[in-house]
Design a protein around this motif. Sequence first.
Motif, short mmCIF file in Angstrom:
data_model
loop_
_atom_site.label_atom_id
_atom_site.label_comp_id
_atom_site.label_asym_id
_atom_site.label_seq_id
_atom_site.Cartn_x
_atom_site.Cartn_y
_atom_site.Cartn_z
N LEU A 229 14.23 -2.99 6.23
CA LEU A 229 14.14 -1.61 6.72
C LEU A 229 13.06 -0.87 5.94
O LEU A 229 13.17 -0.69 4.73
CB LEU A 229 15.49 -0.90 6.56
CG LEU A 229 16.67 -1.51 7.32
CD1 LEU A 229 17.94 -0.72 7.04
CD2 LEU A 229 16.39 -1.53 8.82
N ILE A 230 12.02 -0.45 6.63
CA ILE A 230 10.88 0.19 5.97
C ILE A 230 10.88 1.69 6.28
O ILE A 230 10.89 2.09 7.45
CB ILE A 230 9.55 -0.43 6.45
CG1 ILE A 230 9.58 -1.94 6.18
CG2 ILE A 230 8.37 0.21 5.75
CD1 ILE A 230 8.41 -2.68 6.77
N PRO A 231 10.88 2.53 5.26
CA PRO A 231 10.87 3.98 5.48
C PRO A 231 9.59 4.41 6.20
O PRO A 231 8.53 3.76 6.06
CB PRO A 231 10.91 4.57 4.06
CG PRO A 231 11.44 3.47 3.21
CD PRO A 231 10.95 2.20 3.84
N PRO A 232 9.64 5.47 6.98
CA PRO A 232 8.45 5.96 7.69
C PRO A 232 7.29 6.23 6.73
O PRO A 232 7.48 6.83 5.67
CB PRO A 232 8.94 7.26 8.34
CG PRO A 232 10.42 7.09 8.46
CD PRO A 232 10.83 6.28 7.27
N GLY A 233 6.12 5.73 7.11
CA GLY A 233 4.91 5.98 6.31
C GLY A 233 4.67 5.01 5.18
O GLY A 233 3.60 5.01 4.57
N ALA A 234 5.65 4.15 4.89
CA ALA A 234 5.52 3.25 3.74
C ALA A 234 4.91 1.90 4.12
O ALA A 234 4.54 1.13 3.23
CB ALA A 234 6.87 3.02 3.08
N LEU A 235 4.80 1.59 5.41
CA LEU A 235 4.36 0.26 5.83
C LEU A 235 2.97 -0.11 5.31
O LEU A 235 2.79 -1.22 4.80
CB LEU A 235 4.41 0.14 7.35
CG LEU A 235 4.03 -1.22 7.93
CD1 LEU A 235 4.94 -2.31 7.35
CD2 LEU A 235 4.11 -1.21 9.45
N PRO A 236 1.93 0.77 5.41
CA PRO A 236 0.60 0.38 4.90
C PRO A 236 0.64 0.04 3.41
O PRO A 236 0.01 -0.95 2.98
CB PRO A 236 -0.25 1.63 5.17
CG PRO A 236 0.43 2.32 6.29
CD PRO A 236 1.90 2.08 6.07
N ARG A 237 1.33 0.84 2.61
CA ARG A 237 1.40 0.57 1.17
C ARG A 237 2.19 -0.71 0.89
O ARG A 237 1.85 -1.49 -0.01
CB ARG A 237 2.05 1.75 0.44
CG ARG A 237 1.23 3.04 0.50
CD ARG A 237 1.82 4.14 -0.37
NE ARG A 237 3.13 4.58 0.12
CZ ARG A 237 3.31 5.49 1.06
NH1 ARG A 237 2.24 6.06 1.64
NH2 ARG A 237 4.52 5.85 1.44
#
Length: 246
Positions: A229-237
Amino acid sequence: MSREAAGAAIRALRESRDWSLADLAAATGVSTMGLSYLERGVRKPHKTTVQKVENGLGLPPGTYSRLLVAEDPIAELAQLGATPGAPQRVVRTPGAVVVNRHTDADVLEAHAEAHLESLNSLIARLPAETSNEYETYILSVIAQCVKAEMLAANSWRVAVNAGAESADRLMDHLQTLEHIRSTLLARMPGSISAGFDRACQRSGLPEAVIAALLGVTAEEMWDIRNKGLIPPGALPRLRAFVEAGS
């Protein structure tokens, strides 16, 4: 008596073990809100909730029902905690429940062992890798492993505070559970969870530092590593971190 008195006795027992509501929630699978309702006696708990709480606290089945009708629920806990030839695990003192922590730590160690046996049984029934349920099943077992780790960590803390011999064995349980969790993640090499878990291990950085780099909380770190589960906005990092650790 009443649900309020029964719930107050459960709360006193929990607090005597230095457990927060979150700790008990991890041990039982009951939400903190549900536990709060039970402890305050604001509504009639579901039968399943009662059974989970009794199991999580190491109490005999039917304990809550006995507390409901007991004139003194705390004294009733003391009676239920006594076994022939052994010291009472819960004893009555004015206004509080006091736990014999050496005996209590032994009970908690037994629960940790039971969790390990349950996990090994689940792993033995893993579906074939080609099955559509394969990854879903592994994730469900990992979720159970995480709960068991949290319970074992709390049990270890109780044992250390009590100076109980089971502290070292509980630490072994923790290390075994962590190994099981990592091994299960490794069975899903293409998943985000597995890739991120490997990157965390290779980086050598404390989790708090990794969380700060990704801009997520410690709880969100666990969700990424164990549930994908990836928090919004954290995927690129997250992707950059995984690629750097490859």
